[in-house]
Design a protein around this motif. Structure first.
Motif, PDB file in Angstrom:
ATOM      1  N   VAL A   1      -4.064   3.641   2.183  1.00 24.76           N
ATOM      2  CA  VAL A   1      -4.648   3.055   0.981  1.00 24.76           C
ATOM      3  C   VAL A   1      -6.088   2.658   1.296  1.00 24.76           C
ATOM      4  CG1 VAL A   1      -4.507   1.178  -0.677  1.00 24.76           C
ATOM      5  CG2 VAL A   1      -2.416   2.221   0.188  1.00 24.76           C
ATOM      6  N   THR A   2      -6.986   2.978   0.397  1.00 30.38           N
ATOM      7  CA  THR A   2      -8.391   2.632   0.598  1.00 30.38           C
ATOM      8  C   THR A   2      -8.835   1.609  -0.447  1.00 30.38           C
ATOM      9  OG1 THR A   2      -9.088   4.507  -0.776  1.00 30.38           O
ATOM     10  CG2 THR A   2      -8.945   4.874   1.600  1.00 30.38           C
ATOM     11  N   ASN A   3      -9.881   0.860  -0.097  1.00 30.63           N
ATOM     12  CA  ASN A   3     -10.427  -0.111  -1.040  1.00 30.63           C
ATOM     13  C   ASN A   3     -11.561   0.523  -1.845  1.00 30.63           C
ATOM     14  OD1 ASN A   3     -12.637  -0.032   0.690  1.00 30.63           O
ATOM     15  ND2 ASN A   3     -12.122  -1.959   1.707  1.00 30.63           N
ATOM     16  N   GLU A   4     -12.292  -0.304  -2.598  1.00 33.11           N
ATOM     17  CA  GLU A   4     -13.354   0.220  -3.458  1.00 33.11           C
ATOM     18  C   GLU A   4     -14.481   0.861  -2.664  1.00 33.11           C
ATOM     19  OE1 GLU A   4     -14.610  -3.013  -5.865  1.00 33.11           O
ATOM     20  OE2 GLU A   4     -12.774  -3.060  -7.083  1.00 33.11           O
ATOM     21  N   ALA A   5     -14.632   0.453  -1.397  1.00 34.13           N
ATOM     22  CA  ALA A   5     -15.677   1.022  -0.551  1.00 34.13           C
ATOM     23  C   ALA A   5     -15.216   2.286   0.168  1.00 34.13           C
ATOM     24  CB  ALA A   5     -16.147  -0.014   0.469  1.00 34.13           C
ATOM     25  N   GLY A   6     -13.959   2.685  -0.060  1.00 36.63           N
ATOM     26  CA  GLY A   6     -13.433   3.873   0.593  1.00 36.63           C
ATOM     27  C   GLY A   6     -12.913   3.635   1.994  1.00 36.63           C
ATOM     28  N   LEU A   7     -12.756   2.362   2.385  1.00 36.14           N
ATOM     29  CA  LEU A   7     -12.268   2.013   3.714  1.00 36.14           C
ATOM     30  C   LEU A   7     -10.775   1.717   3.665  1.00 36.14           C
ATOM     31  CD1 LEU A   7     -15.160  -0.402   4.761  1.00 36.14           C
ATOM     32  CD2 LEU A   7     -14.915   2.016   5.345  1.00 36.14           C
ATOM     33  N   SER A   8     -10.082   1.989   4.770  1.00 37.05           N
ATOM     34  CA  SER A   8      -8.651   1.712   4.819  1.00 37.05           C
ATOM     35  C   SER A   8      -8.402   0.214   4.674  1.00 37.05           C
ATOM     36  CB  SER A   8      -8.059   2.224   6.137  1.00 37.05           C
ATOM     37  OG  SER A   8      -8.676   1.596   7.244  1.00 37.05           O
ATOM     38  N   ASP A   9      -7.343  -0.131   3.949  1.00 39.73           N
ATOM     39  CA  ASP A   9      -7.046  -1.528   3.615  1.00 39.73           C
ATOM     40  C   ASP A   9      -5.579  -1.795   3.947  1.00 39.73           C
ATOM     41  OD1 ASP A   9      -6.453  -3.974   2.366  1.00 39.73           O
ATOM     42  OD2 ASP A   9      -7.980  -3.654   0.829  1.00 39.73           O
ATOM     43  N   PHE A  10      -5.332  -2.473   5.084  1.00 41.27           N
ATOM     44  CA  PHE A  10      -3.956  -2.700   5.533  1.00 41.27           C
ATOM     45  C   PHE A  10      -3.208  -3.615   4.575  1.00 41.27           C
ATOM     46  CE2 PHE A  10      -0.622  -4.708   8.067  1.00 41.27           C
ATOM     47  CZ  PHE A  10      -0.035  -3.606   8.653  1.00 41.27           C
ATOM     48  N   LYS A  11      -3.883  -4.625   4.056  1.00 37.86           N
ATOM     49  CA  LYS A  11      -3.248  -5.538   3.109  1.00 37.86           C
ATOM     50  C   LYS A  11      -2.778  -4.787   1.868  1.00 37.86           C
ATOM     51  CE  LYS A  11      -4.243  -9.617   0.264  1.00 37.86           C
ATOM     52  NZ  LYS A  11      -5.293 -10.599  -0.112  1.00 37.86           N
ATOM     53  N   ALA A  12      -3.637  -3.927   1.342  1.00 39.75           N
ATOM     54  CA  ALA A  12      -3.270  -3.138   0.167  1.00 39.75           C
ATOM     55  C   ALA A  12      -2.164  -2.141   0.491  1.00 39.75           C
ATOM     56  CB  ALA A  12      -4.497  -2.405  -0.371  1.00 39.75           C
ATOM     57  N   LEU A  13      -2.145  -1.641   1.724  1.00 42.82           N
ATOM     58  CA  LEU A  13      -1.104  -0.702   2.138  1.00 42.82           C
ATOM     59  C   LEU A  13       0.274  -1.332   2.041  1.00 42.82           C
ATOM     60  CD1 LEU A  13      -0.021   1.880   3.493  1.00 42.82           C
ATOM     61  CD2 LEU A  13      -0.611   0.857   5.701  1.00 42.82           C
ATOM     62  N   ARG A  14       0.406  -2.556   2.514  1.00 41.47           N
ATOM     63  CA  ARG A  14       1.706  -3.225   2.490  1.00 41.47           C
ATOM     64  C   ARG A  14       2.205  -3.403   1.063  1.00 41.47           C
ATOM     65  NH1 ARG A  14       1.491  -8.248   6.584  1.00 41.47           N
ATOM     66  NH2 ARG A  14       3.664  -8.342   5.946  1.00 41.47           N
ATOM     67  N   LYS A  15       1.296  -3.706   0.148  1.00 36.60           N
ATOM     68  CA  LYS A  15       1.693  -3.871  -1.249  1.00 36.60           C
ATOM     69  C   LYS A  15       2.037  -2.526  -1.887  1.00 36.60           C
ATOM     70  CE  LYS A  15      -1.034  -8.062  -2.066  1.00 36.60           C
ATOM     71  NZ  LYS A  15      -2.129  -8.678  -2.863  1.00 36.60           N
ATOM     72  N   ALA A  16       1.267  -1.493  -1.544  1.00 34.13           N
ATOM     73  CA  ALA A  16       1.470  -0.184  -2.159  1.00 34.13           C
ATOM     74  C   ALA A  16       2.799   0.439  -1.764  1.00 34.13           C
ATOM     75  CB  ALA A  16       0.320   0.750  -1.785  1.00 34.13           C
ATOM     76  N   ILE A  17       3.286   0.141  -0.569  1.00 32.18           N
ATOM     77  CA  ILE A  17       4.547   0.722  -0.105  1.00 32.18           C
ATOM     78  C   ILE A  17       5.688   0.370  -1.047  1.00 32.18           C
ATOM     79  CG2 ILE A  17       6.286   0.582   1.728  1.00 32.18           C
ATOM     80  CD1 ILE A  17       3.992   0.432   3.729  1.00 32.18           C
ATOM     81  N   THR A  18       5.639  -0.826  -1.625  1.00 28.05           N
ATOM     82  CA  THR A  18       6.728  -1.274  -2.487  1.00 28.05           C
ATOM     83  C   THR A  18       6.420  -1.188  -3.978  1.00 28.05           C
ATOM     84  OG1 THR A  18       5.935  -3.561  -2.293  1.00 28.05           O
ATOM     85  CG2 THR A  18       7.622  -2.838  -0.735  1.00 28.05           C
ATOM     86  N   SER A  19       5.130  -1.225  -4.349  1.00 26.61           N
ATOM     87  CA  SER A  19       4.834  -1.329  -5.781  1.00 26.61           C
ATOM     88  C   SER A  19       3.814  -0.324  -6.308  1.00 26.61           C
ATOM     89  CB  SER A  19       4.341  -2.747  -6.108  1.00 26.61           C
ATOM     90  OG  SER A  19       3.153  -3.047  -5.391  1.00 26.61           O
ATOM     91  N   ARG A  20       3.030   0.314  -5.431  1.00 25.81           N
ATOM     92  CA  ARG A  20       2.002   1.243  -5.918  1.00 25.81           C
ATOM     93  C   ARG A  20       1.977   2.490  -5.037  1.00 25.81           C
ATOM     94  NH1 ARG A  20      -1.655  -2.714  -5.033  1.00 25.81           N
ATOM     95  NH2 ARG A  20      -3.062  -1.184  -4.132  1.00 25.81           N
ATOM     96  N   GLN A  21       3.100   3.172  -4.979  1.00 22.48           N
ATOM     97  CA  GLN A  21       3.207   4.317  -4.085  1.00 22.48           C
ATOM     98  C   GLN A  21       2.272   5.454  -4.476  1.00 22.48           C
ATOM     99  OE1 GLN A  21       7.344   5.367  -3.747  1.00 22.48           O
ATOM    100  NE2 GLN A  21       7.928   3.387  -2.906  1.00 22.48           N
ATOM    101  N   GLN A  22       1.803   5.462  -5.719  1.00 31.65           N
ATOM    102  CA  GLN A  22       0.860   6.496  -6.147  1.00 31.65           C
ATOM    103  C   GLN A  22      -0.497   6.351  -5.468  1.00 31.65           C
ATOM    104  OE1 GLN A  22       1.987   4.041  -8.026  1.00 31.65           O
ATOM    105  NE2 GLN A  22       0.285   3.018  -9.071  1.00 31.65           N
ATOM    106  N   ASP A  23      -0.750   5.198  -4.836  1.00 29.45           N
ATOM    107  CA  ASP A  23      -2.023   4.967  -4.148  1.00 29.45           C
ATOM    108  C   ASP A  23      -1.981   5.360  -2.674  1.00 29.45           C
ATOM    109  OD1 ASP A  23      -3.083   3.942  -6.479  1.00 29.45           O
ATOM    110  OD2 ASP A  23      -2.620   1.863  -5.975  1.00 29.45           O
ATOM    111  N   LEU A  24      -0.826   5.798  -2.194  1.00 27.71           N
ATOM    112  CA  LEU A  24      -0.658   6.070  -0.770  1.00 27.71           C
ATOM    113  C   LEU A  24      -1.213   7.441  -0.376  1.00 27.71           C
ATOM    114  CD1 LEU A  24       2.981   4.762  -0.240  1.00 27.71           C
ATOM    115  CD2 LEU A  24       0.879   3.671   0.555  1.00 27.71           C
ATOM    116  N   TYR A  25      -1.811   7.476   0.822  1.00 35.91           N
ATOM    117  CA  TYR A  25      -2.230   8.722   1.454  1.00 35.91           C
ATOM    118  C   TYR A  25      -1.563   8.802   2.827  1.00 35.91           C
ATOM    119  CZ  TYR A  25      -6.005   9.208  -1.972  1.00 35.91           C
ATOM    120  OH  TYR A  25      -6.723   9.345  -3.129  1.00 35.91           O
ATOM    121  N   PHE A  26      -1.218  10.011   3.251  1.00 42.03           N
ATOM    122  CA  PHE A  26      -0.708  10.224   4.600  1.00 42.03           C
ATOM    123  C   PHE A  26      -1.831  10.842   5.420  1.00 42.03           C
ATOM    124  CE2 PHE A  26       1.258  12.603   8.015  1.00 42.03           C
ATOM    125  CZ  PHE A  26       2.223  11.730   8.486  1.00 42.03           C
TER     126      PHE A  26
END
Length: 208
Positions: A1-26
């Motif tokens: 998951v990346t933030n608005e600056a295009g950088l990886s965001d670990f905090k956002a990743l944890r949330k996306a795993i359960t609620s925003r899987q469409q934002d995930l990249y492998f």
């Protein structure tokens, strides 16, 4: 998951795993087996070349690009960007499970002040401190106590002399709770609201 600056965001990743899987990249960085063939004895540089050819651009599966150059300079840039850290690997290394001298993980830490809620000490286990956000009292996690011997004894004495009660909703039988007034300087990984890989190397007492 990346933030608005295009950088990886670990905090956002944890949330996306359960609620925003469409934002995930492998993001793929190595290839160990391919069509029944074991590639672990092939140099890393060659394994990554094969992997890069398999991943089309613009998809949800992305190739982890390397940053060749001086490690210290790259790490400085990573710190300035607010990232969590980096992994350095030898280009000619073969893959081996477990610890290896062929790669090195360097983490970016920061130091912040938190209120000490209590300490947990159990025989045969490392002691750690329970910390809260200053001003709000919100529990943010625990930190391993890495104080020198003199400061550690002073902390134990302070905890004994100013024993407190557990905050609402916290039930930890092994914890010695302490009244407000102790501020810990916590070294921890950056990038999240809660503590990760945290340690307590210093503390002070509030006055006034």
């Amino acid at each position: 998951v990346t933030n608005e600056a295009g950088l990886s965001d670990f905090k956002a990743l944890r949330k996306a795993i359960t609620s925003r899987q469409q934002d995930l990249y492998f993001v793929a960085f190595d290839l160990l087996h391919l069509n029944g063939h074991d590639l672990r004895d092939i140099p890393l540089e060659d394994r990554r070349e094969i992997l890069a050819e398999m991943i089309p651009p613009g998809g949800r599966i992305q190739f982890s690009q390397a940053l060749p150059g001086d490690a210290k300079s790259i790490f400085h840039l990573i710190e300035q960007a607010g990232l969590e850290g980096m992994v350095s690997k030898r280009k000619d290394s073969k893959y081996r499970s477990g610890n290896s001298t062929a790669w090195l993980k360097a983490k970016c830490y920061t130091i912040d002040e938190y209120e000490l809620l209590g300490v947990e000490r159990e025989a045969g286990k490392p002691a750690f401190a329970l910390m809260a956000e200053r001003g709000t009292g919100r529990y943010v996690g625990s930190a391993f106590i890495t104080l020198n011997r003199e400061m550690r004894e002073r902390l134990w004495q302070r905890v004994q002399e100013h024993a407190g009660t557990a905050p609402n909703g916290m039930k930890r039988p092994a914890t010695q709770w302490v009244k407000p007034g102790l501020i810990g300087r916590i070294k921890h990984l950056r990038g999240e609201d809660d503590l990760r890989h945290a340690s307590l190397p210093d503390f002070t007492e509030e006055t006034g």
